[in-house]
Write a protein that holds these residues in place. Structure first.
Motif, short mmCIF file in Angstrom:
data_model
loop_
_atom_site.label_atom_id
_atom_site.label_comp_id
_atom_site.label_asym_id
_atom_site.label_seq_id
_atom_site.Cartn_x
_atom_site.Cartn_y
_atom_site.Cartn_z
N GLU A 1 -14.40 2.19 -3.78
CA GLU A 1 -13.86 3.48 -3.36
C GLU A 1 -14.85 4.12 -2.39
N GLN B 1 -0.76 -1.39 -7.40
CA GLN B 1 -2.19 -1.52 -7.12
C GLN B 1 -2.67 -2.92 -7.44
N GLN B 2 -2.16 -3.50 -8.54
CA GLN B 2 -2.54 -4.86 -8.88
C GLN B 2 -2.03 -5.84 -7.83
N ALA C 1 0.83 -1.20 0.00
CA ALA C 1 0.00 0.00 0.00
C ALA C 1 0.86 1.25 0.00
N PHE D 1 -9.30 -0.82 -1.90
CA PHE D 1 -9.45 -2.16 -2.47
C PHE D 1 -10.94 -2.49 -2.52
N LYS D 2 -11.40 -2.99 -3.65
CA LYS D 2 -12.76 -3.42 -3.95
C LYS D 2 -13.68 -2.26 -4.28
N ALA E 1 -4.68 -8.39 -1.06
CA ALA E 1 -5.83 -8.10 -0.22
C ALA E 1 -6.92 -9.16 -0.41
N SER E 2 -7.05 -9.67 -1.63
CA SER E 2 -8.06 -10.70 -1.88
C SER E 2 -7.75 -11.95 -1.07
N LEU F 1 -1.53 -5.10 -4.76
CA LEU F 1 -2.34 -4.87 -3.55
C LEU F 1 -3.67 -5.58 -3.65
N ASN F 2 -4.32 -5.49 -4.82
CA ASN F 2 -5.61 -6.16 -4.98
C ASN F 2 -5.47 -7.66 -4.80
N GLU F 3 -4.41 -8.22 -5.36
CA GLU F 3 -4.21 -9.67 -5.26
C GLU F 3 -3.93 -10.07 -3.81
#
Length: 477
Positions: free
Chosen positions: A137, A102-103, A87, A134-135, A109-110, A105-107
């Motif tokens: 805004e 960001q990609q 982050a 994430f997910k 965080a999932s 982070l999304n992975e």
């Protein structure tokens, strides 16, 4: 009331008094006590049902709070604070690096937030006022976030999870978000040990809770009169509304005419309550249904008792009163009394016997009066008549043959002589007669007549003779 006055009361009054005191009053007292106890029981049971429903909401909400706190802690501490590092790397001016991180982070965080069904968003608020999501805004400005108590508490105490909430009826939290939902917010402000970059001010975790669905279900059921839980919401210790679903009528959340029930919640750093308002009349609606049946049953019982009383009065008490009045008339000398038989068999038989007795008594009195009118005489009367010469033995035999059915010895006793006074001789003759009456054999077998003090008659086999005397007593043996 004294015993003497009780004895003077009419039988019907005694019956009604006893019926009222021993039947009606106890039934009414038991009914009042039963209704009072039932009212208390039903009211208590209704409040307990509301408490159980609130505890179900509280339990689910506490479970979700525990879950969101654990998810946030796991996300922050997992893999040596990897998610925080990613982050922090996203917060850069380089667009390519920003996109790549960001990609990542999304992975990450999932994986860290599985399952993600109830998760609304994960937000990283930076000290430089930038935001990473994430997910979804979050649409709220950072300045507004920083004014929230939960946010300030998190910043003031690093490495500690603080929980807050949002009511989406009042706040548009994110794009595409549904209204009328309750969203929990867990926030943690990392210190330098967790965030080596020292860029992140807070990590926030937004998650919808199923407690709101439970509350909406209860409220809808109460509005449709399918339950008696009341309208429910969540408030804080100051009475401020934390979450209130739509559909609650105006004036439903006031204490006038309503009963307020509270169940406390265990929330990190907050003082929340599940609050319900239910119409006080609804708490006892079931009671009134049961009370109505109980009153109906009591009315039926009293009606049956009334029917029995009427039957008892008609078949027993009233005939007895009728016979009591008849007896009083006989006592007063009225013999033209005839009672109509009524009531039970035994009472009718008693009335028949009473009527027969009155008829017999009337006949006996009439016979006696007839004999008196015809000059009926007793044995002493016949003896007097014979001695006085008023009747001959033949006349006596024709009227009272039993007078000569036994052999008689006529005994003459002379009381006084010479110059004895008439009053003294009479006194002596009475004393002598009383003396003979004290001899059992004489009293049981003799006929005695006291004549004038100047002469007596002595009956012999063939006639009579006159003897001078002061007083004479004749005895027939």
């Amino acid at each position: 009331m004294t015993d003497r006055r009780k004895k003077r009361l009419p039988l019907q009054t005694v019956y009604y008094t006893s019926f009222l005191g021993l039947v009606v009053v106890p039934i009414v007292v038991v009914l009042i006590i039963s209704l009072t106890v039932l009212n208390q029981v039903f009211s208590t049971q209704a409040v307990e049902n509301i408490n159980r429903a609130q505890e179900a909401v509280a339990s689910e909400l506490e479970s979700d709070i525990e879950q969101i706190s654990m998810r946030l802690s796991h996300m922050v501490y997992a893999n040596d604070n990897e998610l925080l590092s990613i982050a922090a790397a996203v917060d850069t001016e380089d667009a390519d690096s920003r996109y790549e991180n960001q990609q990542r982070l999304n992975e990450a965080a999932s994986y860290a937030t599985e399952p993600v069904k109830d998760i609304v968003a994960v937000a990283f608020y930076m000290k430089d006022d930038s935001k990473i999501f994430f997910k979804n805004e979050i649409l709220l400005p950072l300045e507004e976030m920083r004014r929230e108590k939960w946010y300030q508490t998190a910043v003031a105490g690093p490495d500690r999870v603080v929980v807050g909430s949002y009511d989406t009826n009042d706040t548009r939290l994110y794009s595409g978000g549904t209204r009328d939902s309750f969203v929990l917010v867990a926030a943690l402000s990392p210190d330098v040990r967790l965030d080596r970059s020292e860029k992140i001010e807070t990590v926030t975790f937004f998650q919808a809770t199923g407690a709101s669905d439970k509350i909406k279900s209860y409220n809808a059921g109460y509005g449709q009169k399918k339950n008696k839980i009341g309208y429910t919401r969540i408030v804080d210790g100051s009475g401020n509304v934390v979450y209130q679903p739509e559909g609650i009528p105006d004036g439903a959340m006031v204490e006038k005419g309503h009963t307020r029930v509270l169940t406390p919640l265990a929330v990190y750093g907050n003082d929340w309550y599940v609050e319900s308002y239910v119409r006080t009349a609804d708490l006892t609606s079931d009671y009134w249904s049961v009370a109505g049946l109980l009153l109906l049953a009591t009315t039926v019982v009293l009606a049956l008792f009334t029917v029995f009383s009427r039957y008892f009065l008609k078949r027993i008490i009233q005939p007895v009163q009728q016979m009591s009045r008849g007896l009083r008339q006989v006592e007063e000398g009225v013999l033209d009394v005839h009672l109509t038989p009524a009531g039970q068999y035994e009472v009718r038989a008693m009335i028949h016997s009473f009527n027969a007795m009155v008829r017999r008594l009337k006949a006996l009195i009439a016979d006696y009066e007839e004999r008196v009118r015809q000059g009926a005489r007793t044995m002493p009367d016949y003896l007097h008549a014979l001695v006085r010469g008023e009747m001959s033995p033949g006349e006596v035999r024709s009227q009272a043959a039993e007078f000569f059915s036994d052999r008689y010895l006529l005994m003459v006793v002379t009381v006084g002589k010479g110059e004895a006074r008439e009053g003294a001789a009479s006194h002596l003759s009475v004393e002598l007669a009383q003396g003979f009456d004290t001899i059992p054999r004489f009293a049981s077998r003799c006929t005695l007549a006291v004549l004038t003090p100047f002469c007596f008659w002595c009956i012999t086999g063939s006639g009579r003779k006159i003897f001078p005397a002061r007083s004479t007593i004749w005895c027939g043996i």
